[in-house]
Design a protein around this motif. Structure first.
Motif, PDB file in Angstrom:
ATOM      1  N   GLY A 137       1.009  -1.545   0.165  1.00 57.17           N
ATOM      2  CA  GLY A 137       0.075   0.361   0.136  1.00 57.17           C
ATOM      3  C   GLY A 137       0.500   0.638  -0.245  1.00 57.17           C
ATOM      4  N   PHE A 138       0.490   2.138   0.516  1.00 54.28           N
ATOM      5  CA  PHE A 138       1.211   3.314   0.309  1.00 54.28           C
ATOM      6  C   PHE A 138       1.258   3.988   2.111  1.00 54.28           C
ATOM      7  N   THR A 139       1.913   4.899   1.720  1.00 52.74           N
ATOM      8  CA  THR A 139       2.773   5.871   3.483  1.00 52.74           C
ATOM      9  C   THR A 139       1.981   7.376   3.459  1.00 52.74           C
ATOM     10  N   LEU A 140       0.951   8.057   4.094  1.00 48.80           N
ATOM     11  CA  LEU A 140       1.062   9.429   3.991  1.00 48.80           C
ATOM     12  C   LEU A 140       2.386   9.972   5.419  1.00 48.80           C
TER      13      LEU A 140
ATOM     14  N   THR B 299      -8.497  10.707  12.417  1.00 48.02           N
ATOM     15  CA  THR B 299      -9.967   9.809  12.043  1.00 48.02           C
ATOM     16  C   THR B 299     -10.373   9.910  10.760  1.00 48.02           C
ATOM     17  N   TYR B 300      -9.866  11.293  10.035  1.00 47.37           N
ATOM     18  CA  TYR B 300     -10.839  11.363   8.547  1.00 47.37           C
ATOM     19  C   TYR B 300     -10.167  10.859   7.799  1.00 47.37           C
ATOM     20  N   VAL B 301      -9.205  10.188   7.504  1.00 47.07           N
ATOM     21  CA  VAL B 301      -7.983   9.543   6.531  1.00 47.07           C
ATOM     22  C   VAL B 301      -8.513   7.949   6.972  1.00 47.07           C
ATOM     23  N   GLN B 302      -9.048   7.512   8.063  1.00 44.52           N
ATOM     24  CA  GLN B 302      -9.643   6.726   8.653  1.00 44.52           C
ATOM     25  C   GLN B 302     -11.240   6.240   8.095  1.00 44.52           C
ATOM     26  N   SER B 303     -11.610   6.920   8.250  1.00 41.51           N
ATOM     27  CA  SER B 303     -13.111   7.498   7.617  1.00 41.51           C
ATOM     28  C   SER B 303     -13.693   6.355   6.227  1.00 41.51           C
ATOM     29  N   HIS B 304     -12.388   7.132   5.443  1.00 33.97           N
ATOM     30  CA  HIS B 304     -11.883   6.760   3.515  1.00 33.97           C
ATOM     31  C   HIS B 304     -11.165   5.169   3.271  1.00 33.97           C
ATOM     32  N   PHE B 305     -10.817   5.401   4.128  1.00 30.47           N
ATOM     33  CA  PHE B 305      -9.362   3.802   3.865  1.00 30.47           C
ATOM     34  C   PHE B 305      -9.590   3.192   5.649  1.00 30.47           C
ATOM     35  N   ARG B 306     -10.971   2.420   5.513  1.00 31.68           N
ATOM     36  CA  ARG B 306     -10.513   1.417   6.861  1.00 31.68           C
ATOM     37  C   ARG B 306      -9.595   0.683   7.287  1.00 31.68           C
ATOM     38  N   SER B 307      -8.750   0.583   6.296  1.00 27.73           N
ATOM     39  CA  SER B 307      -7.309  -0.242   6.813  1.00 27.73           C
ATOM     40  C   SER B 307      -6.753   0.990   7.239  1.00 27.73           C
ATOM     41  N   ALA B 308      -6.622   1.823   7.105  1.00 25.88           N
ATOM     42  CA  ALA B 308      -5.573   2.879   7.759  1.00 25.88           C
ATOM     43  C   ALA B 308      -5.337   2.980   9.250  1.00 25.88           C
ATOM     44  N   LYS B 309      -3.765   3.812   9.622  1.00 25.86           N
ATOM     45  CA  LYS B 309      -3.335   3.307  10.448  1.00 25.86           C
ATOM     46  C   LYS B 309      -2.050   4.549  10.964  1.00 25.86           C
ATOM     47  N   CYS B 310      -2.006   4.784  12.006  1.00 24.35           N
ATOM     48  CA  CYS B 310      -1.139   5.912  12.422  1.00 24.35           C
ATOM     49  C   CYS B 310      -0.402   5.034  13.399  1.00 24.35           C
TER      50      CYS B 310
ATOM     51  N   ASP C  92      -3.814  -1.134   1.985  1.00 21.67           N
ATOM     52  CA  ASP C  92      -4.718  -1.690   1.213  1.00 21.67           C
ATOM     53  C   ASP C  92      -4.001  -1.742  -0.523  1.00 21.67           C
ATOM     54  N   PRO C  93      -3.542  -2.983  -0.867  1.00 28.41           N
ATOM     55  CA  PRO C  93      -2.909  -2.805  -2.084  1.00 28.41           C
ATOM     56  C   PRO C  93      -4.029  -2.511  -3.588  1.00 28.41           C
ATOM     57  N   HIS C  94      -5.118  -2.102  -2.880  1.00 30.51           N
ATOM     58  CA  HIS C  94      -5.688  -1.819  -4.633  1.00 30.51           C
ATOM     59  C   HIS C  94      -6.329  -0.504  -3.937  1.00 30.51           C
ATOM     60  N   THR C  95      -5.787   0.390  -3.117  1.00 29.39           N
ATOM     61  CA  THR C  95      -6.301   1.826  -3.177  1.00 29.39           C
ATOM     62  C   THR C  95      -5.840   2.144  -4.131  1.00 29.39           C
ATOM     63  N   PRO C  96      -6.793   3.324  -4.615  1.00 27.45           N
ATOM     64  CA  PRO C  96      -5.862   4.056  -5.920  1.00 27.45           C
ATOM     65  C   PRO C  96      -5.638   5.197  -5.433  1.00 27.45           C
ATOM     66  N   LEU C  97      -3.806   5.598  -5.928  1.00 24.62           N
ATOM     67  CA  LEU C  97      -3.301   6.796  -4.995  1.00 24.62           C
ATOM     68  C   LEU C  97      -3.968   7.545  -5.513  1.00 24.62           C
ATOM     69  N   SER C  98      -5.085   8.012  -6.769  1.00 26.36           N
ATOM     70  CA  SER C  98      -5.675   9.127  -7.018  1.00 26.36           C
ATOM     71  C   SER C  98      -6.953   9.382  -6.021  1.00 26.36           C
ATOM     72  N   ALA C  99      -7.378   8.358  -5.103  1.00 22.37           N
ATOM     73  CA  ALA C  99      -7.826   8.825  -4.643  1.00 22.37           C
ATOM     74  C   ALA C  99      -7.946   9.229  -2.697  1.00 22.37           C
ATOM     75  N   VAL C 100      -6.459   8.444  -2.437  1.00 19.09           N
ATOM     76  CA  VAL C 100      -6.154   9.008  -1.839  1.00 19.09           C
ATOM     77  C   VAL C 100      -5.501  10.406  -1.501  1.00 19.09           C
TER      78      VAL C 100
END
Length: 321
Positions: free
Chosen positions: A219-222, A242-253, A269-277
């Motif tokens: 996946g990606f790292t912000l 909280t906002y990022v987790q509401s859009h991407f459930r698997s996200a964690k700080c 999640d490796p299937h998350t589109p980069l454009s969506a992030v």
């Protein structure tokens, strides 16, 4: 000390290192890396378990083990009034190098580690980087079959560090087995055939650097830097998480710097589109007071931070009043 506050330096560590391998132990300070090497050399006696070096037991055949290993400890164990040449000559004699070959061996290793012009200098007059090189040279003289290196490049400038890596790669190619500890992801990627990440005295993962990145770094790292609020204080990154987790459930700080206002959020999640992030971050950039951010594939350093995020909290229990 009560049982609740007793900490084991190393616990349930079980691993085998094959010949001609460079095996890296990664971990924060207090993870148990140096303690592991000290137990292998006999400097610290194991309270339980067993370890073998070249088939010899550390518990019952320590003298044979010590004949097989070279050791570069974390702190330079130098006699300040001895010159570089005298120091290496002493260790060469301890290694059993005949007097007829000793001068050539010492001169060669001084030249290899770029200490040739410092051979007549006293160890106490060397810079920190030069002392580190001399300590490394002490572990290499006599061509031991197993070399233990506890953060060997600490204090070296980038050029000297790169040269040391070349030397250690040549030593491994010559038939020696290396076990090193490090905080540098770049060093491990340059030298190690396998790495293990230690947390709280235990090994959390094991494999090649590419395997660890592929297995745990999907996946990606912000990387997000928060801006200042109207009162001049840094904005909290909790609403952002909280906002990022509401859009991407698997996200964690997995790491944060409250003082500098940085937050690192993994979206595994490796299937998350980069454009969506990017779309999600841009939509809430102003509302959440985000100053800037970057999105990148998870690196070995991010994998390391994800595993070691709880190290300090566990290793330093709160004192009872």
């Amino acid at each position: 000390m009560s049982e609740s506050t007793t900490l084991r330096a190393v616990e349930r560590l079980c691993v085998g290192v094959v010949e001609k391998e460079c095996f890296g132990l990664l971990g924060q300070s207090g993870a148990g890396k140096s303690a592991t090497l000290k137990m292998l050399t006999g400097e610290v006696v194991m309270t339980n378990g067993q370890a073998f070096v070249n088939g010899y037991s550390v518990m019952s055949q320590l003298r044979q083990v010590q004949r097989s290993i070279g050791y570069c400890p974390q702190t330079d164990p130098l006699i300040e009034h001895m010159t570089c040449y005298e120091t290496l000559a002493m260790f060469g004699r301890l290694r059993g190098i005949p007097d007829s070959h000793l001068n050539d061996c010492v001169a060669s290793i001084l030249e290899v580690l770029e200490l040739g012009s410092h051979g007549a200098k006293r160890a106490g007059n060397l810079s920190g980087g030069m002392k580190r090189k001399l300590t490394t040279a002490m572990s290499l003289i006599g061509d031991p079959s197993v070399i233990l290196l506890d953060e060997p490049s600490t204090g070296l400038d980038p050029g000297a560090r790169r040269h040391l890596w070349d030397v250690l790669s040549s030593v491994r190619s010559g038939g020696s087995t290396l076990i090193l500890t490090s905080h540098s992801m770049e060093e491990c990627e340059a030298l190690c055939t396998r790495v293990a990440i230690m947390v709280n005295g235990r090994m959390k993962c094991l494999g090649t650097t590419q395997h660890l990145k592929s297995r745990f770094g999907q996946g990606f790292t912000l990387s997000v830097r928060m801006g200042l609020k109207e009162n001049g204080q840094l904005a909290s990154f909790n609403p952002l998480v909280t906002y990022v987790q509401s859009h991407f459930r698997s996200a964690k700080c997995f790491n944060s710097d409250h003082l500098q206002g940085y937050a690192y959020i993994q979206i595994p999640d490796p299937h998350t589109p980069l454009s969506a992030v990017f779309r999600a971050l841009e939509s809430a950039k102003l509302a959440l007071n985000v100053q800037d951010y970057s999105v990148h594939q998870t690196s070995l350093q991010q994998v390391f931070l994800a595993f070691t995020s709880d190290q300090q909290r566990y290793r330093q229990p709160e004192q009872k009043p």
